[in-house]
Structure formats: C-alpha cells, structure tokens
Write an enzyme that holds these catalytic residues in place. Sequence first.
Site, PDB file in Angstrom:
ATOM      1  N   ARG A 261     -73.107  70.464 -17.492  1.00 48.31           N
ATOM      2  CA  ARG A 261     -72.626  71.603 -18.272  1.00 48.31           C
ATOM      3  C   ARG A 261     -73.438  72.828 -17.849  1.00 48.31           C
ATOM      4  O   ARG A 261     -74.641  72.727 -17.589  1.00 48.31           O
ATOM      5  CB  ARG A 261     -72.815  71.381 -19.781  1.00 48.31           C
ATOM      6  N   GLU A 290     -67.027  79.892 -19.057  1.00 52.27           N
ATOM      7  CA  GLU A 290     -65.883  79.437 -18.259  1.00 52.27           C
ATOM      8  C   GLU A 290     -64.600  79.994 -18.876  1.00 52.27           C
ATOM      9  O   GLU A 290     -64.478  79.980 -20.107  1.00 52.27           O
ATOM     10  CB  GLU A 290     -65.843  77.905 -18.223  1.00 52.27           C
ATOM     11  N   HIS A 309     -64.665  73.865 -12.606  1.00 53.04           N
ATOM     12  CA  HIS A 309     -64.789  72.717 -13.514  1.00 53.04           C
ATOM     13  C   HIS A 309     -63.730  71.656 -13.205  1.00 53.04           C
ATOM     14  O   HIS A 309     -62.891  71.319 -14.051  1.00 53.04           O
ATOM     15  CB  HIS A 309     -64.700  73.171 -14.979  1.00 53.04           C
TER      16      HIS A 309
END
Length: 350
Positions: A261, A290, A309
């Site tokens: 993360r 994000e 991601h």
Amino acid sequence: MHAQHYSPQGASQMASDAANPLPRRKVVVLKALDDDQMSTLREHHDVVVLPEGLSTQAREDALRDVLRDAHGLISSGHVITPSLLDAAPVLRVICSVSVGYDNYPLTAMNARGILLCNTPDVLTETTADTGFLLIMATARRAVELACKVRDGQWTESLTPSHFGTDVHGKTLGMIGMGRIGAAIARRGALGFNMRIQYSNASPKPELESELGATRVELDSLLETSDFVCVTVPLSEQTERLIGRRELELMPASAFLINIARGRVIDEGALIECLERGGIRGAGLDVFEQEPLPASSPLTRLPQVVALPHIGSATHETRRAMAQRALDNLLLALAGESPLSAVNETHWTRR
Ligand code: NAP
C-alpha cells in the site's frame, strides 16, 4: 428448524431447499461482478448495484442511501467509515474484493458485530508476478528504454549509459513474509538464484528451510539488500514504515519495490531520495493517493516504474476474487462461516 445451507460450489443447492428457503436480503454491490455471478446473487437476494462513473462524493451519498436497509455489501476500493456504518443499521456483512482491508473501520465493525470478509490466497500468485515484474522492469529499465523505441529514439547502438542491473544472483530483502511476500521470495530464490532475507513480525522457519531465507532486522535488510520489496499490510504499525531515515540506509545501487500500500512508504521522502540519486530506482504499484495525480514527480522520473495498482488485475484472478467475495457473502447471509473472514470472532450471527 434451520436447514439453511450454502455450498460455494453450487449456490443453487441453497435455493433448492424449498422446505426451508432462506429469507431474501438486500445486498449492495459497489462494482458489478461477472454476469453469471450477478445472476447467482440475484437468485438468492435483492441486489442493488451502484451506478458507475459517480464522483467520490456522489458515490458516498448513493451508498449511504442504499445501505439504510441493506444486510450485505460487496465492496472494493471505497473507504468505509464508521459514519457510513451508522447509516446502515441492519448491515451484517461486508465482503471486500481484496485481501487488504485498510479501507474498513475494523474496530467500529467489531463493535457493531458486522462481519468483514476478504479474498486471500486466490490473488497471491498473480500479485507476486506483479511484484517480480516491477523488480525486473526497474532493474533492466524496461519501461524507460521501451519508451525510447516507441518514440523513434532508438537510432544508434546502446552505450553503457543505457545498461541495467542484473537481478539473478542478487540479494532480495522482503519486508513482510506473508503469502505474497513468500511467493515473491520463492520466485527470487528458485527462479533467479537470489539470496533471500526478510523482516517480518514473526519468524518463518519453514521458508528459511525451503528458500534458505534469513530473518534480519529492518535496518540491516535495508543496508544489505539489492532489491527491497514491501509486502506488509497497511496498519497503524506499518504506516510510513519506510521514511527518510530508512531510505538513507539503502545503498545508492539499490531498488525499492512497493506492491503493498502506498502509505507504507513516505512518498515525499521517496521522491526526494530518487531525485538526489539516493537509490537507483523504484517500482511502485501503489501510491499515497490513487489514482496517482499527473502532477506527481513519480510520473516523470525515468528510474521509476509506476503501475496503476494492477497487482491482482488479471481476468482470471479478478474473477476468482469476485467469486470468493460472492461465496463469502452467500455463506454469511445464510448464517454460515465464510471461506475467509477477518473478524469472525466479533460477528453477531443474526
Ligand atoms: P499476509 O499473508 O497477511 O502477509 C502480511 C505479512 O506482513 C505477514 O507475514 C505479517 O506477519 C507481516 N506483518 C504484518 N504487520 C507487520 C509489521 N508491523 N511488521 C512486520 N511484519 C508485519 O498478507 P498478503 O496476502 O501477503 O498481503 C499483503 C498485503 O499486500 C495486503 O495487506 C495488501 O495491502 C497488499 N496487496 C496489494 C495488492 C496490489 O494490488 N498491489 C494485491 C494484494 C495485496 P505475520 O506472518 O507474523 O502475521
């Protein structure tokens, strides 16, 4: 009498128990699953799917509205707050289409007896592939050099200024040696003859035997690894685990990979470190914010490989994750133990 049973291999089994049908519940789905999975869900429950393309605030408002009388939620990528739970008085279960659960207020869910399910295992190998993709792409400067080819700038033979770094035979330092960490370490040890060291909350003697891995202190790992790969979950203990001090311990020849993360690394300190050549490169699948804002220097630094991601983002794995979330939800709403849960001991089965 309760003959309420759900078999993950055959949801229809549950519906066919006509003598003792399960009550239909309202279930909210944040992002539609595959058509056949949606059909299975609709066989058993009344389903509301949030429309796509809403702004973050509009999505939050819509979710608050539909959760008022919902018993189940299949969620991904949305931050669930205690205040949202307050607006959901009959909610029994949230099934996340992810293994990480940092988007969920676990303490508040425990206090309300709401079950939180996640999707471990089914995404381990795919996410490890992505981790290794980042190791290879940063070391061999694959994105930077491929862009030159695409831009028509491959006009003469390469010079040492374009050369990369070997991966095979180097030292891989895993921060986090859980499912994904072990799968990345296995690729490194067995596929690339890498020396494996790791820093982890608990020792992993079985991986030490299998891979010859050595458990070391975090500082020592940072000082002595050619590739440092972060695979710890985001928590109060791991937020900004890698900051300015930790980055300064890494040699200038080292690479940092983050597949966990974004907030496990102090992104500002990382940018500063990369800009002054404190480490050679970074491979990042996850970011503090994000989508990564276009203004971030991480979008421009040539020694950075930034992915949007995509850790688990293959057709096969995303389908398997959705199926796990669906199975978890149907089991939980039938009052049965799900396949994978984070807080089953706090769950109030109603
Ligand atoms: P996992 O099996 O639970 O592994 C996590 C490991 O981290 C465990 O070995 C745990 O130690 C260790 N750990 C936890 N807190 C720690 C701390 N404070 N200090 C040191 N070690 C600590 O989880 P996983 O399935 O490998 O997934 C790991 C994370 O990857 C997820 O939480 C998620 O955030 C991230 N992820 C990202 C993507 C992506 O798309 N980029 C995809 C999937 C997952 P113990 O073994 O002692 O408990």
